[in-house]
Design a protein around this motif. Structure first.
Motif, PDB file in Angstrom:
ATOM      1  N   LEU A  20      25.684  17.100  73.446  1.00 38.12           N
ATOM      2  CA  LEU A  20      26.438  16.469  72.163  1.00 38.12           C
ATOM      3  C   LEU A  20      27.146  17.589  71.641  1.00 38.12           C
ATOM      4  CD1 LEU A  20      23.803  13.923  71.236  1.00 38.12           C
ATOM      5  CD2 LEU A  20      25.992  13.431  72.418  1.00 38.12           C
ATOM      6  N   LEU A  21      27.215  18.574  71.803  1.00 35.20           N
ATOM      7  CA  LEU A  21      28.082  19.709  70.984  1.00 35.20           C
ATOM      8  C   LEU A  21      28.985  20.275  72.007  1.00 35.20           C
ATOM      9  CD1 LEU A  21      25.404  22.080  69.192  1.00 35.20           C
ATOM     10  CD2 LEU A  21      27.204  20.601  68.140  1.00 35.20           C
ATOM     11  N   ILE A  22      28.687  20.442  73.206  1.00 29.93           N
ATOM     12  CA  ILE A  22      29.860  21.064  74.080  1.00 29.93           C
ATOM     13  C   ILE A  22      31.101  19.975  74.438  1.00 29.93           C
ATOM     14  CG2 ILE A  22      30.098  21.356  76.545  1.00 29.93           C
ATOM     15  CD1 ILE A  22      27.430  22.405  76.599  1.00 29.93           C
ATOM     16  N   VAL A  23      30.702  18.621  74.529  1.00 29.48           N
ATOM     17  CA  VAL A  23      31.767  17.845  74.748  1.00 29.48           C
ATOM     18  C   VAL A  23      32.615  17.625  73.780  1.00 29.48           C
ATOM     19  CG1 VAL A  23      32.285  15.362  75.202  1.00 29.48           C
ATOM     20  CG2 VAL A  23      30.372  16.397  76.520  1.00 29.48           C
ATOM     21  N   PRO A  24      32.242  17.468  72.271  1.00 34.50           N
ATOM     22  CA  PRO A  24      33.408  17.525  71.467  1.00 34.50           C
ATOM     23  C   PRO A  24      34.078  18.748  71.153  1.00 34.50           C
ATOM     24  CG  PRO A  24      31.227  16.496  70.459  1.00 34.50           C
ATOM     25  CD  PRO A  24      31.076  17.232  71.709  1.00 34.50           C
ATOM     26  N   GLY A  25      33.185  19.806  71.464  1.00 34.67           N
ATOM     27  CA  GLY A  25      34.106  21.114  71.544  1.00 34.67           C
ATOM     28  C   GLY A  25      35.147  21.391  72.592  1.00 34.67           C
ATOM     29  N   LEU A  26      34.800  20.732  73.679  1.00 33.65           N
ATOM     30  CA  LEU A  26      35.756  20.731  74.732  1.00 33.65           C
ATOM     31  C   LEU A  26      37.051  19.900  74.295  1.00 33.65           C
ATOM     32  CD1 LEU A  26      33.826  20.990  78.018  1.00 33.65           C
ATOM     33  CD2 LEU A  26      35.407  22.702  76.990  1.00 33.65           C
ATOM     34  N   LEU A  27      36.799  18.801  73.730  1.00 37.92           N
ATOM     35  CA  LEU A  27      37.681  17.866  73.289  1.00 37.92           C
ATOM     36  C   LEU A  27      38.569  18.492  72.191  1.00 37.92           C
ATOM     37  CD1 LEU A  27      35.849  14.305  73.280  1.00 37.92           C
ATOM     38  CD2 LEU A  27      37.659  15.579  74.863  1.00 37.92           C
TER      39      LEU A  27
END
Length: 157
Positions: free
Chosen positions: A88-95
Motif C-alpha cells: 500500500l506504500l509502494i504502489v502510490p510511490g510508483l504512481l
C-alpha cells in the motif's frame, strides 16, 4: 520471506533508477536526485506552481517534487514488516514517480532535454513494471481481503 526480500531489492533498484534519470540543467545535464536537492529552496521562495504549458526548466521542479514524494513513500515501505502495508506504500510511490516522469517528459516531441529524460527513464520503467507485477502476483489475495472487508483488517471504531 524470500519474496519480501525480493520486493525490497526491486524497490531499491526502482529508487536508484528513478534518482538517476538524466535531466537538463542549464547548459548541461544532471541526475534527478540533484534537482530534488535544489527543489527545497524553490519551495521556500514560493516560485513553485503547476502548469503543463511551461518550458522544460519550469516543469522540472514539479517533476522533481512528484518524484521525491514517490521516493519517500518507497523508502518508508522498505521499513515496513507487513506485506500489505508495504504494497500500500509502494504502489502510490510508483504512481507518484510515474507522475513526475510524465510531467518531465510531457514535451518530449518538441524538446531534446525531455527526450533525454524519457530515454534514460527506460530502466526505471522496466524495474517498476516488474515490481508492480511481483506485488500484484504475490499480494493480490491480501489486497482483495482488505478491499472485501475481512475482519482481520477492520479498523477499530
Amino acid at each position: 520471506m524470500q519474496n519480501n526480500s525480493n520486493i525490497k531489492r526491486m524497490v531499491t533498484w526502482a529508487l536508484l533508477t528513478n534518482m538517476l534519470i538524466l535531466v537538463g540543467l542549464g547548459n548541461g545535464t544532471g541526475f534527478m536526485v540533484i534537482v530534488e536537492a535544489i527543489l527545497i529552496p524553490l519551495l521556500l521562495n514560493d516560485t513553485f506552481y503547476f502548469s503543463l504549458s511551461d518550458t522544460y526548466a519550469q516543469l522540472l521542479p514539479t517533476a522533481a517534487l512528484l518524484s521525491l514524494i514517490g521516493q519517500v513513500l518507497m523508502i518508508i515501505s522498505l521499513f515496513r514488516q507487513s506485506k500489505l502495508s508495504q504494497a500500500l506504500l509502494i504502489v502510490p510511490g510508483l504512481l507518484c514517480c510515474y507522475g513526475g516522469l510524465l510531467y518531465l517528459t510531457i514535451n518530449a516531441g518538441h524538446n531534446n532535454e525531455a527526450l533525454t529524460g524519457m530515454i534514460t527513464a527506460v530502466p526505471f520503467v522496466c524495474v517498476s513494471a516488474l515490481l508492480l507485477y511481483n506485488i500484484t502476483s504475490n499480494y493480490a489475495y491480501k489486497l482483495d481481503e482488505f478491499l472485501q472487508g475481512s475482519e482481520r483488517y477492520h479498523l477499530p471504531d
